[in-house]
Design a protein around this motif. Structure first.
Motif, PDB file in Angstrom:
ATOM      1  N   GLN A  25       9.034  84.382  34.421  1.00  0.00           N
ATOM      2  CA  GLN A  25       9.485  82.897  34.589  1.00  0.00           C
ATOM      3  C   GLN A  25       8.440  81.873  34.070  1.00  0.00           C
ATOM      4  O   GLN A  25       7.238  82.178  34.357  1.00  0.00           O
ATOM      5  N   MET A  26       8.716  80.951  33.309  1.00  0.00           N
ATOM      6  CA  MET A  26       8.109  79.852  32.877  1.00  0.00           C
ATOM      7  C   MET A  26       7.561  78.977  33.976  1.00  0.00           C
ATOM      8  O   MET A  26       8.576  78.476  34.654  1.00  0.00           O
ATOM      9  N   THR A  27       6.374  78.808  34.224  1.00  0.00           N
ATOM     10  CA  THR A  27       5.985  77.922  35.053  1.00  0.00           C
ATOM     11  C   THR A  27       4.886  76.802  34.736  1.00  0.00           C
ATOM     12  O   THR A  27       3.840  77.143  33.798  1.00  0.00           O
ATOM     13  N   LYS A  28       4.851  75.591  35.061  1.00  0.00           N
ATOM     14  CA  LYS A  28       3.987  74.511  34.828  1.00  0.00           C
ATOM     15  C   LYS A  28       2.792  74.682  35.359  1.00  0.00           C
ATOM     16  O   LYS A  28       2.782  74.831  36.790  1.00  0.00           O
ATOM     17  N   ILE A  29       1.659  74.856  34.640  1.00  0.00           N
ATOM     18  CA  ILE A  29       0.463  75.169  35.294  1.00  0.00           C
ATOM     19  C   ILE A  29      -0.610  73.860  35.364  1.00  0.00           C
ATOM     20  O   ILE A  29      -1.538  73.908  35.845  1.00  0.00           O
ATOM     21  N   GLY A  30      -0.042  72.806  34.494  1.00  0.00           N
ATOM     22  CA  GLY A  30      -0.757  71.373  34.395  1.00  0.00           C
ATOM     23  C   GLY A  30      -0.255  70.497  33.218  1.00  0.00           C
ATOM     24  O   GLY A  30       0.702  71.020  32.665  1.00  0.00           O
ATOM     25  N   GLU A  31      -0.466  69.270  33.477  1.00  0.00           N
ATOM     26  CA  GLU A  31      -0.156  68.220  32.598  1.00  0.00           C
ATOM     27  C   GLU A  31      -1.193  67.317  32.647  1.00  0.00           C
ATOM     28  O   GLU A  31      -2.065  66.825  33.399  1.00  0.00           O
ATOM     29  N   TYR A  32      -0.884  66.613  31.366  1.00  0.00           N
ATOM     30  CA  TYR A  32      -2.235  65.505  31.160  1.00  0.00           C
ATOM     31  C   TYR A  32      -1.192  64.071  30.781  1.00  0.00           C
ATOM     32  O   TYR A  32      -0.511  64.275  29.690  1.00  0.00           O
ATOM     33  N   LEU A  72       2.856  84.259  27.834  1.00  0.00           N
ATOM     34  CA  LEU A  72       3.145  83.517  26.949  1.00  0.00           C
ATOM     35  C   LEU A  72       2.685  81.871  27.334  1.00  0.00           C
ATOM     36  O   LEU A  72       3.297  81.463  28.401  1.00  0.00           O
ATOM     37  N   VAL A  73       2.107  81.323  26.384  1.00  0.00           N
ATOM     38  CA  VAL A  73       1.560  79.858  26.588  1.00  0.00           C
ATOM     39  C   VAL A  73       2.601  78.888  25.838  1.00  0.00           C
ATOM     40  O   VAL A  73       2.937  79.115  24.674  1.00  0.00           O
ATOM     41  N   ARG A  74       2.971  77.867  26.571  1.00  0.00           N
ATOM     42  CA  ARG A  74       3.794  76.716  25.702  1.00  0.00           C
ATOM     43  C   ARG A  74       3.213  75.314  26.057  1.00  0.00           C
ATOM     44  O   ARG A  74       2.781  75.173  27.253  1.00  0.00           O
ATOM     45  N   ILE A  75       2.834  74.551  25.014  1.00  0.00           N
ATOM     46  CA  ILE A  75       2.452  73.229  25.022  1.00  0.00           C
ATOM     47  C   ILE A  75       3.490  72.179  24.684  1.00  0.00           C
ATOM     48  O   ILE A  75       3.811  72.383  23.328  1.00  0.00           O
ATOM     49  N   SER A  76       3.828  71.350  25.346  1.00  0.00           N
ATOM     50  CA  SER A  76       5.146  70.418  25.295  1.00  0.00           C
ATOM     51  C   SER A  76       4.587  68.987  25.618  1.00  0.00           C
ATOM     52  O   SER A  76       3.938  68.918  26.348  1.00  0.00           O
ATOM     53  N   VAL A  77       5.467  68.089  25.061  1.00  0.00           N
ATOM     54  CA  VAL A  77       5.580  66.747  25.319  1.00  0.00           C
ATOM     55  C   VAL A  77       6.548  66.435  26.259  1.00  0.00           C
ATOM     56  O   VAL A  77       7.690  66.946  25.913  1.00  0.00           O
ATOM     57  N   PHE A  78       6.383  65.743  27.400  1.00  0.00           N
ATOM     58  CA  PHE A  78       7.277  65.287  28.092  1.00  0.00           C
ATOM     59  C   PHE A  78       7.373  63.680  28.372  1.00  0.00           C
ATOM     60  O   PHE A  78       6.257  63.138  28.344  1.00  0.00           O
ATOM     61  N   SER A  79       8.700  63.230  28.478  1.00  0.00           N
ATOM     62  CA  SER A  79       8.454  61.869  28.695  1.00  0.00           C
ATOM     63  C   SER A  79       7.988  61.276  30.137  1.00  0.00           C
ATOM     64  O   SER A  79       7.919  62.389  31.002  1.00  0.00           O
ATOM     65  N   PRO A  80       7.763  59.992  30.232  1.00  0.00           N
ATOM     66  CA  PRO A  80       7.333  59.631  31.654  1.00  0.00           C
ATOM     67  C   PRO A  80       8.365  60.009  32.870  1.00  0.00           C
ATOM     68  O   PRO A  80       8.028  60.225  34.075  1.00  0.00           O
ATOM     69  N   GLN A  81       9.563  60.430  32.474  1.00  0.00           N
ATOM     70  CA  GLN A  81      10.646  60.621  33.473  1.00  0.00           C
ATOM     71  C   GLN A  81      10.686  62.325  33.503  1.00  0.00           C
ATOM     72  O   GLN A  81      11.752  62.647  34.019  1.00  0.00           O
ATOM     73  N   ILE A 123       1.450  71.852  29.947  1.00  0.00           N
ATOM     74  CA  ILE A 123       1.160  73.400  29.683  1.00  0.00           C
ATOM     75  C   ILE A 123       1.986  74.202  30.579  1.00  0.00           C
ATOM     76  O   ILE A 123       1.849  74.022  31.759  1.00  0.00           O
ATOM     77  N   GLU A 124       2.699  75.211  30.122  1.00  0.00           N
ATOM     78  CA  GLU A 124       3.582  76.175  30.815  1.00  0.00           C
ATOM     79  C   GLU A 124       3.102  77.261  30.509  1.00  0.00           C
ATOM     80  O   GLU A 124       2.640  77.618  29.508  1.00  0.00           O
ATOM     81  N   PHE A 125       3.665  78.441  31.605  1.00  0.00           N
ATOM     82  CA  PHE A 125       3.207  79.909  31.256  1.00  0.00           C
ATOM     83  C   PHE A 125       3.913  80.731  31.730  1.00  0.00           C
ATOM     84  O   PHE A 125       4.620  80.328  32.835  1.00  0.00           O
ATOM     85  N   LYS A 126       4.373  81.725  30.873  1.00  0.00           N
ATOM     86  CA  LYS A 126       5.223  82.821  31.438  1.00  0.00           C
ATOM     87  C   LYS A 126       4.530  84.112  31.571  1.00  0.00           C
ATOM     88  O   LYS A 126       4.131  84.841  30.606  1.00  0.00           O
ATOM     89  N   ALA A 127       4.021  84.598  32.781  1.00  0.00           N
ATOM     90  CA  ALA A 127       3.232  85.644  32.809  1.00  0.00           C
ATOM     91  C   ALA A 127       3.994  86.897  32.587  1.00  0.00           C
ATOM     92  O   ALA A 127       5.175  87.066  33.087  1.00  0.00           O
TER      93      ALA A 127
END
Length: 144
Positions: A25-32, A72-81, A123-127
């Motif tokens: 399951q992809m889980t958000k582990i943090g955001e900047y 699996l590590v995923r780094i993405s850009v998200f909007s303020p919303q 940063i999202e992660f699928k363990a």
């Protein structure tokens, strides 16, 4: 023209905390969140070869034991919303945690997508298996 400079983001910048991870399951582990009046891009400089690449990424997730958590590590850009805009990087932890020696870490050239004020680098992660990420044992070094 705005001044460019290199910076390295760490666990605290992304608000990492101990986090339950479910296998597959992809889980958000943090955001900047990019501060007001700033913009950034993932990585730094141009990629020539492993020895001379400027930007680096090192991410090693661990349990409190400590034992490495693979996935699996995923780094993405998200909007303020909180809408996904673009996936910037995706790789397995066997690559992102391969070495603590800087010149052997994943080279990250400057990504052409700029992340603007109030947008988020997520940063999202699928363990591979269910585990609990321990922030105190986990290390993130991400050049921007």
């Amino acid at each position: 023209m705005a001044e460019k400079f290199q910076s390295t983001l760490i666990n605290a910048d992304f608000g990492f905390a101990d986090k339950a991870l479910t296998a597959g399951q992809m889980t958000k582990i943090g955001e900047y969140k990019v501060p007001a009046g700033e913009e950034l891009s993932l990585g730094a400089g141009q990629y020539d070869d492993l020895e001379r690449a400027i930007g680096r990424l090192y991410l090693k997730l661990q349990t409190s034991a400590p034992a490495e958590i693979k996935g699996l590590v995923r780094i993405s850009v998200f909007s303020p919303q909180d809408r996904p805009i673009e996936i910037l990087y995706e790789a397995r932890t066997e690559l992102t945690a391969a070495s603590t020696t800087r010149n052997l870490q994943i080279p990250m050239k400057e990504h052409p997508v700029n992340i603007r004020e109030d947008q988020k680098l997520v940063i999202e992660f699928k363990a591979d298996s269910t585990a609990t990420m321990a922030n105190a044992q986990t290390t993130l070094l991400m050049d921007v």
